[in-house]
Design an enzyme around this catalytic site. Structure first.
Site, PDB file in Angstrom:
ATOM      1  N   ASP A  18       0.829  -1.215   0.000  1.00  0.00           N
ATOM      2  CA  ASP A  18       0.000   0.000   0.000  1.00  0.00           C
ATOM      3  C   ASP A  18       0.857   1.256   0.000  1.00  0.00           C
ATOM      4  O   ASP A  18       0.651   2.171   0.786  1.00  0.00           O
ATOM      5  CB  ASP A  18      -0.958  -0.019   1.199  1.00  0.00           C
ATOM      6  CG  ASP A  18      -1.816  -1.282   1.223  1.00  0.00           C
ATOM      7  OD1 ASP A  18      -1.270  -2.373   1.472  1.00  0.00           O
ATOM      8  OD2 ASP A  18      -3.020  -1.188   0.963  1.00  0.00           O
ATOM      9  N   ASP A  75      -1.608  -2.679  -3.937  1.00  0.00           N
ATOM     10  CA  ASP A  75      -1.925  -1.245  -3.875  1.00  0.00           C
ATOM     11  C   ASP A  75      -0.655  -0.438  -4.121  1.00  0.00           C
ATOM     12  O   ASP A  75       0.087  -0.098  -3.207  1.00  0.00           O
ATOM     13  CB  ASP A  75      -2.602  -0.843  -2.558  1.00  0.00           C
ATOM     14  CG  ASP A  75      -4.078  -1.215  -2.540  1.00  0.00           C
ATOM     15  OD1 ASP A  75      -4.547  -1.821  -3.527  1.00  0.00           O
ATOM     16  OD2 ASP A  75      -4.752  -0.899  -1.549  1.00  0.00           O
ATOM     17  N   TYR A 109      -2.063   4.288  -6.278  1.00  0.00           N
ATOM     18  CA  TYR A 109      -3.249   5.043  -5.845  1.00  0.00           C
ATOM     19  C   TYR A 109      -3.656   6.118  -6.874  1.00  0.00           C
ATOM     20  O   TYR A 109      -4.273   7.109  -6.518  1.00  0.00           O
ATOM     21  CB  TYR A 109      -3.060   5.645  -4.443  1.00  0.00           C
ATOM     22  CG  TYR A 109      -3.111   4.588  -3.360  1.00  0.00           C
ATOM     23  CD1 TYR A 109      -2.028   3.741  -3.157  1.00  0.00           C
ATOM     24  CD2 TYR A 109      -4.247   4.414  -2.582  1.00  0.00           C
ATOM     25  CE1 TYR A 109      -2.075   2.742  -2.197  1.00  0.00           C
ATOM     26  CE2 TYR A 109      -4.292   3.415  -1.617  1.00  0.00           C
ATOM     27  CZ  TYR A 109      -3.208   2.580  -1.434  1.00  0.00           C
ATOM     28  OH  TYR A 109      -3.255   1.593  -0.490  1.00  0.00           O
ATOM     29  N   ASN A 128      -6.732  -3.876  -4.491  1.00  0.00           N
ATOM     30  CA  ASN A 128      -7.963  -3.261  -5.008  1.00  0.00           C
ATOM     31  C   ASN A 128      -7.681  -1.969  -5.772  1.00  0.00           C
ATOM     32  O   ASN A 128      -8.421  -1.614  -6.688  1.00  0.00           O
ATOM     33  CB  ASN A 128      -8.971  -3.013  -3.889  1.00  0.00           C
ATOM     34  CG  ASN A 128      -8.398  -2.224  -2.739  1.00  0.00           C
ATOM     35  OD1 ASN A 128      -7.387  -2.635  -2.158  1.00  0.00           O
ATOM     36  ND2 ASN A 128      -9.006  -1.104  -2.399  1.00  0.00           N
ATOM     37  N   HIS A 133      -3.518  -9.532  -1.004  1.00  0.00           N
ATOM     38  CA  HIS A 133      -3.709  -8.142  -0.601  1.00  0.00           C
ATOM     39  C   HIS A 133      -4.564  -8.009   0.661  1.00  0.00           C
ATOM     40  O   HIS A 133      -4.210  -7.316   1.602  1.00  0.00           O
ATOM     41  CB  HIS A 133      -4.317  -7.324  -1.742  1.00  0.00           C
ATOM     42  CG  HIS A 133      -4.417  -5.869  -1.399  1.00  0.00           C
ATOM     43  ND1 HIS A 133      -3.302  -5.110  -1.106  1.00  0.00           N
ATOM     44  CD2 HIS A 133      -5.478  -5.048  -1.243  1.00  0.00           C
ATOM     45  CE1 HIS A 133      -3.683  -3.877  -0.814  1.00  0.00           C
ATOM     46  NE2 HIS A 133      -4.996  -3.812  -0.877  1.00  0.00           N
ATOM     47  N   HIS A 153     -11.647  -2.340   7.171  1.00  0.00           N
ATOM     48  CA  HIS A 153     -11.617  -3.608   6.424  1.00  0.00           C
ATOM     49  C   HIS A 153     -11.823  -4.830   7.315  1.00  0.00           C
ATOM     50  O   HIS A 153     -11.456  -5.948   6.936  1.00  0.00           O
ATOM     51  CB  HIS A 153     -10.303  -3.756   5.642  1.00  0.00           C
ATOM     52  CG  HIS A 153     -10.043  -2.632   4.700  1.00  0.00           C
ATOM     53  ND1 HIS A 153     -10.928  -2.255   3.729  1.00  0.00           N
ATOM     54  CD2 HIS A 153      -8.993  -1.778   4.593  1.00  0.00           C
ATOM     55  CE1 HIS A 153     -10.442  -1.231   3.049  1.00  0.00           C
ATOM     56  NE2 HIS A 153      -9.278  -0.914   3.570  1.00  0.00           N
ATOM     57  N   HIS A 178      -3.526  -3.896   2.463  1.00  0.00           N
ATOM     58  CA  HIS A 178      -4.903  -3.411   2.476  1.00  0.00           C
ATOM     59  C   HIS A 178      -5.227  -2.550   3.698  1.00  0.00           C
ATOM     60  O   HIS A 178      -5.736  -1.444   3.555  1.00  0.00           O
ATOM     61  CB  HIS A 178      -5.876  -4.592   2.354  1.00  0.00           C
ATOM     62  CG  HIS A 178      -7.240  -4.217   1.896  1.00  0.00           C
ATOM     63  ND1 HIS A 178      -7.478  -3.284   0.905  1.00  0.00           N
ATOM     64  CD2 HIS A 178      -8.470  -4.662   2.289  1.00  0.00           C
ATOM     65  CE1 HIS A 178      -8.799  -3.182   0.718  1.00  0.00           C
ATOM     66  NE2 HIS A 178      -9.411  -3.998   1.539  1.00  0.00           N
ATOM     67  N   VAL A 179      -4.990  -3.084   4.880  1.00  0.00           N
ATOM     68  CA  VAL A 179      -5.215  -2.318   6.108  1.00  0.00           C
ATOM     69  C   VAL A 179      -3.973  -1.452   6.316  1.00  0.00           C
ATOM     70  O   VAL A 179      -2.857  -1.979   6.388  1.00  0.00           O
ATOM     71  CB  VAL A 179      -5.430  -3.270   7.299  1.00  0.00           C
ATOM     72  CG1 VAL A 179      -5.614  -2.469   8.584  1.00  0.00           C
ATOM     73  CG2 VAL A 179      -6.622  -4.176   7.031  1.00  0.00           C
ATOM     74  N   HIS A 180      -4.165  -0.146   6.416  1.00  0.00           N
ATOM     75  CA  HIS A 180      -3.024   0.765   6.443  1.00  0.00           C
ATOM     76  C   HIS A 180      -2.466   0.875   7.859  1.00  0.00           C
ATOM     77  O   HIS A 180      -2.614   1.883   8.552  1.00  0.00           O
ATOM     78  CB  HIS A 180      -3.424   2.140   5.884  1.00  0.00           C
ATOM     79  CG  HIS A 180      -3.901   2.055   4.475  1.00  0.00           C
ATOM     80  ND1 HIS A 180      -4.626   3.037   3.857  1.00  0.00           N
ATOM     81  CD2 HIS A 180      -3.739   1.064   3.549  1.00  0.00           C
ATOM     82  CE1 HIS A 180      -4.899   2.669   2.613  1.00  0.00           C
ATOM     83  NE2 HIS A 180      -4.374   1.468   2.408  1.00  0.00           N
TER      84      HIS A 180
HETATM   85 FE   LIG Z   1      -6.139  -1.977  -0.454  1.00  0.00          FE
END
Ligand SMILES: [Fe+2]
Ligand SMILES: *[C@@H]1O[C@H](CO)[C@@H](O)[C@H](O)[C@H]1NC(C)=O
Ligand SMILES: *[C@@H]1O[C@H](CO)[C@@H](O)[C@H](O)[C@H]1NC(C)=O
Ligand SMILES: *[C@@H]1O[C@H](CO)[C@@H](O)[C@H](O)[C@H]1NC(C)=O
Ligand SMILES: *[C@@H]1O[C@H](CO)[C@@H](O)[C@H](O)[C@H]1NC(C)=O
Ligand SMILES: *[C@@H]1O[C@H](CO)[C@@H](O)[C@H](O)[C@H]1NC(C)=O
Length: 499
Positions: free
Chosen positions: A198, A227, A230, A264, A349, A359, A386-388
Site C-alpha cells: 500500500d 496497492d 493510488y 484493489n 492483498h 476492512h 490493504h489495512v493501512h
Molecule cells: Fe487496499
C-alpha cells in the site's frame, strides 16, 4: 519510543509470554500487544508533480520507470520493464556480467494503452532468460549470436548470484542499471526479503522507501503486497500518477526485483469512464512470470527464490471453489517440496486476520475457503496489505466450524501460518487507527504507524522477521519475531517473540 500496553499485567513481556504459554498449554494467552506509540498522524499528501523523485530522465525519449521482477520459476530469469515517452525506440536489453566485457542481448516487446482520455507511453517488457549453452544460439533471445565462440555462448548463460549490468534505450539516451541474480534454490539458502504494501506516492511513501533502502538488513528483493500508485484516487483515475509512481520506485525497483501482488487499487474499474476491463493499467505496466508456474492469469502465480516458495494470490479475482484460481492453488500446494524450498510464503492483498476496524472481516470469504489448506500444507507466513497499519497474528486457525457445531473461534494451532499485515507503506489515504476492542487473542501485536518489514531467512529452520516503523532509526525494529519453519520444526512452538 513507544510504550507497550498489554493485558497481562506489569511483568516484562518475555516473562509474560513464557508464563502465558506455560499456564495455558495450547490455549491462546490473552497477551496481545497494542502499541501505544504516539506518532505525528498528519495526513501526508502525495508528493507534487515537480518533486525530485518524479523527475523525468534527461535526453530524447529516455527510458523511464525502469523496474525488474523475477522472470521465471526458479530465479534464473529477470523481466525488465520500462517506458519510453515519445516513440517506441528499442525493445532490446543489453546485459553483461560484472566480470565480463561481452554484452548479450534480449529482445522484448512494447505495448501502449488508453484509459479514458489518457494515452500511455510505450511500455516495454523484456525477459532475460537463463539459456543452456547448447541451446543458446537457437534461442530468439540470442539471435545475434548464431555464429560465435563457445566463450561467448557462455555469456548467454545468466548465472545465479552474479552481478549483471543492463542497459536500455538507444542512441545517446541509453541508461544503465544493475541487478544481482538470485542464489540457486536450496533449502538452507539464506535470503533477505523486504515487505512493502500500500505504498502510494506521498512524503510518507518516500520515507518508507528510504528506510527500506537504508535498512542495514539489506533486503535483496521486495515482496509487494498490493496497492501500488493510488492513481485511482484522482479524478479520471489520472494515469499520469501511474507514471510518477513508476519513476518514484525506479531508484530501488530497477536494481532488485519487486514481486507483485494485485490490490484493489489496481482494479481501475470505472464503468462511468467506459473503463470496464479490470486491472488495465496494472497489467500493462507490471508483468509477472505466471506461466512458469502453470498459472493462466497474472494475478496468481508462484516463484521459487533461494529457500522460499512464494505463492501470490488475488483477493480481487474469483477465488471460490471451482474457479481457475482455486483449481490452480489446489494443484500448486502439493507441488511444493520443502526439501528444496523450505519456506512456504503466501502473499495476498486482503488479510485473513485483521483486528482493525478498517476492512474488518473483509478477508473472511477467502479465509473460509483457503485457511484449511494453509494449515494442511504448513504455510509459514502469510503477508497481506490493504489495512493501512501493521499487525502480526499468533499462529491460529479457525477451521473447525461446520455451520452447526458452534466452533467458530480462532484456536492456537502450531501448523498454522503467522499472518502479518504490512499495508503501512504510506499512501494518501492515511493510516487506519481505529482498532476493535478488546484486542482479540489471535492478534499478537498491532500498531498504526507507517513502515516496512524485513524477512531474513537464515536456513531451513530459522527466519527472523522485523517490522521497522518510519519514525525510528534505520536499524530499529519496533516488532520482531523468530519464525521457526513449520515443516522443519513441526513440534516447536513458533512464532517466538524476539525480545
Ligand atoms: Fe487496499
Ligand atoms: C525522497 O527521499 C529521497 C531519499 O531520502 C530524497 O533524496 C528526496 O529528496 C525525497 N523527495 C521528496 C519529495 O521528499
Ligand atoms: C482529460 O479530460 C479532463 C477532464 O475533461 C481534462 O481536464 C484533461 O485535460 C484531459 N486530458 C487529456 C490528456 O486530454
Ligand atoms: C543525441 O543525438 C541526437 C541525434 O543523433 C543529436 O542531435 C543530439 O545532439 C545528441 N544529444 C547529445 C546530448 O549528445
Ligand atoms: C524429502 O527428504 C526426505 C528425507 O531425505 C525424504 O524421505 C522425502 O521423500 C523427501 N521428499 C521429497 C518430496 O523429495
Ligand atoms: C539456523 O539459523 C539459526 C539462527 O541463525 C541458528 O541458530 C542455527 O544454528 C542454524 N542452523 C543450522 C543447522 O545451521
Amino acid at each position: 519510543m513507544g510504550v507497550a500496553r498489554r493485558d497481562c499485567g506489569g511483568l516484562g513481556l518475555g516473562l509474560l509470554v513464557v508464563g502465558c504459554l506455560i499456564l495455558t498449554g495450547l490455549e491462546l494467552c490473552n497477551c496481545g500487544m497494542t502499541s501505544s506509540y504516539v506518532r505525528n498522524d498528519d495526513l501526508s499528501l502525495d508528493m507534487p508533480l515537480d518533486s525530485d523523485v518524479f523527475r523525468v530522465p534527461p535526453g530524447y525519449n529516455a527510458p523511464q520507470q525502469v523496474h525488474i521482477t523475477q522472470g521465471d520459476y526458479v530465479g534464473k530469469g529477470v523481466i525488465v520493464s520500462w517506458v519510453t515517452p515519445d516513440e517506441p525506440g528499442s525493445n532490446t536489453v543489453l546485459y553483461w556480467a560484472e566480470s565480463s566485457q561481452l554484452k548479450s542481448r534480449a529482445d522484448g516487446f512494447f505495448r501502449a494503452y488508453k484509459y479514458f482520455n489518457y494515452t500511455s507511453g510505450y511500455i516495454h517488457h523484456c525477459t532475460i532468460k537463463n539459456l543452456e549453452a547448447s541451446t543458446c544460439p537457437y534461442s530468439p533471445y540470442c539471435s545475434s549470436f548464431l555464429l560465435v565462440h563457445l566463450s561467448e555462448l557462455m555469456s548467454c548463460l545468466l548465472q545465479f548470484d552474479t552481478k549483471y549490468y543492463y542497459e536500455v534505450g538507444i542512441g545517446n539516451t541509453t541508461r544503465q542499471f544493475w541487478f544481482i541474480t538470485a542464489p540457486k534454490v536450496g533449502p538452507d539458502v539464506s535470503y533477505t526479503f523486504g515487505l512493502i504494501g500500500d505504498l502510494g506516492q506521498t512524503h510518507d511513501s518516500n520515507t518508507t522507501l528510504t528506510h527500506y533502502e537504508l535498512n542495514p538488513a539489506k533486503g535483496q528483493a521486495v515482496l509487494f503486497v498490493g496497492d501500488l500508485s493510488y492513481a485511482d484516487d484522482y479524478p479520471l483515475h489520472d494515469n499520469n500518477r501511474w507514471d510518477t509512481w513508476g519513476r518514484f520506485i525506479e531508484r530501488n525497483a530497477a536494481y532488485q526485483p519487486w514481486i507483485w501482488t494485485a490490490g484493489n487499487h489496481e482494479l481501475d474499474y470505472a464503468p462511468e469512464l467506459g473503463e470496464t476491463r479490470p486491472f488495465k493499467p496494472y497489467t500493462n505496466r507490471f508483468h509477472v512470470p505466471y506461466k512458469a508456474s502453470d498459472s493462466t492469469s497474472p494475478f496468481w502465480y508462484s516463484i521459487k527464490r533461494a529457500s522460499a516458495y512464494i505463492i501470490v494470490m488475488s483477493s480481487y479475482t474469483a477465488f471460490g471453489k471451482y474457479t481457475p484460481q482455486y483449481k490452480w492453488l489446489q494443484k500448486e500446494l502439493p507441488k511444493v517440496n520443502r526439501n528444496e524450498t523450505s519456506w512456504l510464503i503466501v502473499l495476498m492483498h486482503c488479510p485473513l486476520y485483521n483486528s482493525y476496524v478498517g476492512h474488518y472481516m473483509e478477508g473472511e470469504t477467502m479465509r473460509v475457503i483457503y485457511e484449511k489448506w494453509f494449515v494442511e500444507y504448513k504455510v509459514d507466513v502469510v503477508f497481506a496489505g490493504h489495512v493501512h497499519a501493521y499487525e502480526r497474528s499468533e499462529r491460529v486457525s479457525n477451521i473447525a466450524y461446520n455451520v452447526v457445531n458452534g466452533l467458530c473461534t480462532p484456536m492456537s494451532d502450531q501448523s498454522a501460518p503467522v499472518y502479518i499485515t504490512i499495508g503501512d507503506g504510506g499512501n494518501l489515504e492515511g493510516l487506519v487507527t481505529e482498532m476493535t476492542q478488546p484486542q482479540p487473542s489471535y492478534s499478537a501485536y498491532r500498531e498504526a504507524s507507517f513502515g516496512h518489514g524485513i524477512l531474513d531467512i537464515k536456513n531451513r529452520t530459522h527466519a527472523y522477521f522485523g517490522w521497522h516503523r518510519n519514525q525510528d532509526g534505520y536499524a530499529v525494529e519496533a516488532d520482531s519475531i523468530w519464525l521457526l519453519n513449520r515443516y522443519w520444526n513441526p513440534s516447536q512452538r513458533s512464532s517466538v517473540a524476539a525480545l
